[in-house]
Scaffold this motif. Sequence first.
Motif, mmCIF file in Angstrom:
data_model
loop_
_atom_site.group_PDB
_atom_site.id
_atom_site.type_symbol
_atom_site.label_atom_id
_atom_site.label_comp_id
_atom_site.label_asym_id
_atom_site.label_seq_id
_atom_site.Cartn_x
_atom_site.Cartn_y
_atom_site.Cartn_z
ATOM 1 N N CYS A 27 48.422 29.629 38.031
ATOM 2 C CA CYS A 27 47.135 29.303 38.646
ATOM 3 C C CYS A 27 46.570 30.490 39.421
ATOM 4 C CB CYS A 27 47.279 28.091 39.558
ATOM 5 S SG CYS A 27 47.885 26.630 38.694
ATOM 6 N N GLN A 28 47.093 31.663 39.150
ATOM 7 C CA GLN A 28 46.667 32.847 39.879
ATOM 8 C C GLN A 28 45.166 33.112 39.680
ATOM 9 O OE1 GLN A 28 48.785 36.395 38.865
ATOM 10 N NE2 GLN A 28 47.989 37.510 40.612
ATOM 11 N N LYS A 29 44.667 32.916 38.476
ATOM 12 C CA LYS A 29 43.250 33.134 38.203
ATOM 13 C C LYS A 29 42.385 32.227 39.078
ATOM 14 C CE LYS A 29 41.212 31.299 34.706
ATOM 15 N NZ LYS A 29 40.793 30.857 33.388
ATOM 16 N N GLU A 30 42.760 30.951 39.167
ATOM 17 C CA GLU A 30 42.010 30.005 39.980
ATOM 18 C C GLU A 30 42.088 30.368 41.460
ATOM 19 O OE1 GLU A 30 44.015 29.258 37.492
ATOM 20 O OE2 GLU A 30 42.983 27.852 36.170
ATOM 21 N N SER A 31 43.249 30.822 41.879
ATOM 22 C CA SER A 31 43.428 31.237 43.268
ATOM 23 C C SER A 31 42.538 32.434 43.599
ATOM 24 C CB SER A 31 44.897 31.595 43.515
ATOM 25 O OG SER A 31 45.070 32.102 44.812
ATOM 26 N N ILE A 32 42.543 33.418 42.731
ATOM 27 C CA ILE A 32 41.732 34.617 42.941
ATOM 28 C C ILE A 32 40.244 34.267 42.958
ATOM 29 C CG2 ILE A 32 41.000 36.787 41.859
ATOM 30 C CD1 ILE A 32 43.956 37.107 40.973
ATOM 31 N N ASN A 33 39.833 33.412 42.033
ATOM 32 C CA ASN A 33 38.424 33.012 41.993
ATOM 33 C C ASN A 33 38.015 32.290 43.274
ATOM 34 O OD1 ASN A 33 38.036 34.125 39.476
ATOM 35 N ND2 ASN A 33 38.361 32.209 38.391
ATOM 36 N N SER A 34 38.890 31.457 43.806
ATOM 37 C CA SER A 34 38.606 30.749 45.061
ATOM 38 C C SER A 34 38.444 31.732 46.216
ATOM 39 C CB SER A 34 39.725 29.762 45.399
ATOM 40 O OG SER A 34 39.815 28.774 44.426
ATOM 41 N N MET A 35 39.347 32.700 46.284
ATOM 42 C CA MET A 35 39.279 33.685 47.369
ATOM 43 C C MET A 35 38.043 34.571 47.243
ATOM 44 S SD MET A 35 41.651 32.763 49.246
ATOM 45 C CE MET A 35 41.522 34.041 50.458
ATOM 46 N N LYS A 36 37.694 34.961 46.020
ATOM 47 C CA LYS A 36 36.485 35.762 45.814
ATOM 48 C C LYS A 36 35.243 34.988 46.249
ATOM 49 C CE LYS A 36 37.967 38.777 42.065
ATOM 50 N NZ LYS A 36 37.766 39.114 40.636
ATOM 51 N N CYS A 37 35.228 33.694 45.934
ATOM 52 C CA CYS A 37 34.101 32.859 46.326
ATOM 53 C C CYS A 37 33.981 32.813 47.850
ATOM 54 C CB CYS A 37 34.265 31.448 45.757
ATOM 55 S SG CYS A 37 32.911 30.337 46.193
#
Length: 75
Positions: A27-37
């Motif tokens: 789920c690293q992609k989802e985590s990174i996208n959340s943090m970028k947001c």
Amino acid sequence: MNMQNTQNSDISQSFREKKSSKFLDPCQKESINSMKCLDKNNYDKGKCKDLFILYRECKKKWLEKRRELRRKGSL
């Protein structure tokens, strides 16, 4: 093969191939996208709600799959 089966297959393959000392987070992609947001929106969590939901759902599916594999003795 549908997306769910493809994702489960990819997760299972990743677990089989990973090194024992290497941390794996599917789920690293989802985590990174959340943090970028959050970064982009001055940490206004309300603007990133959909990404948080995607991350939670990914984590939930990942943990369910790990439990299933442990029950079967595959992990």
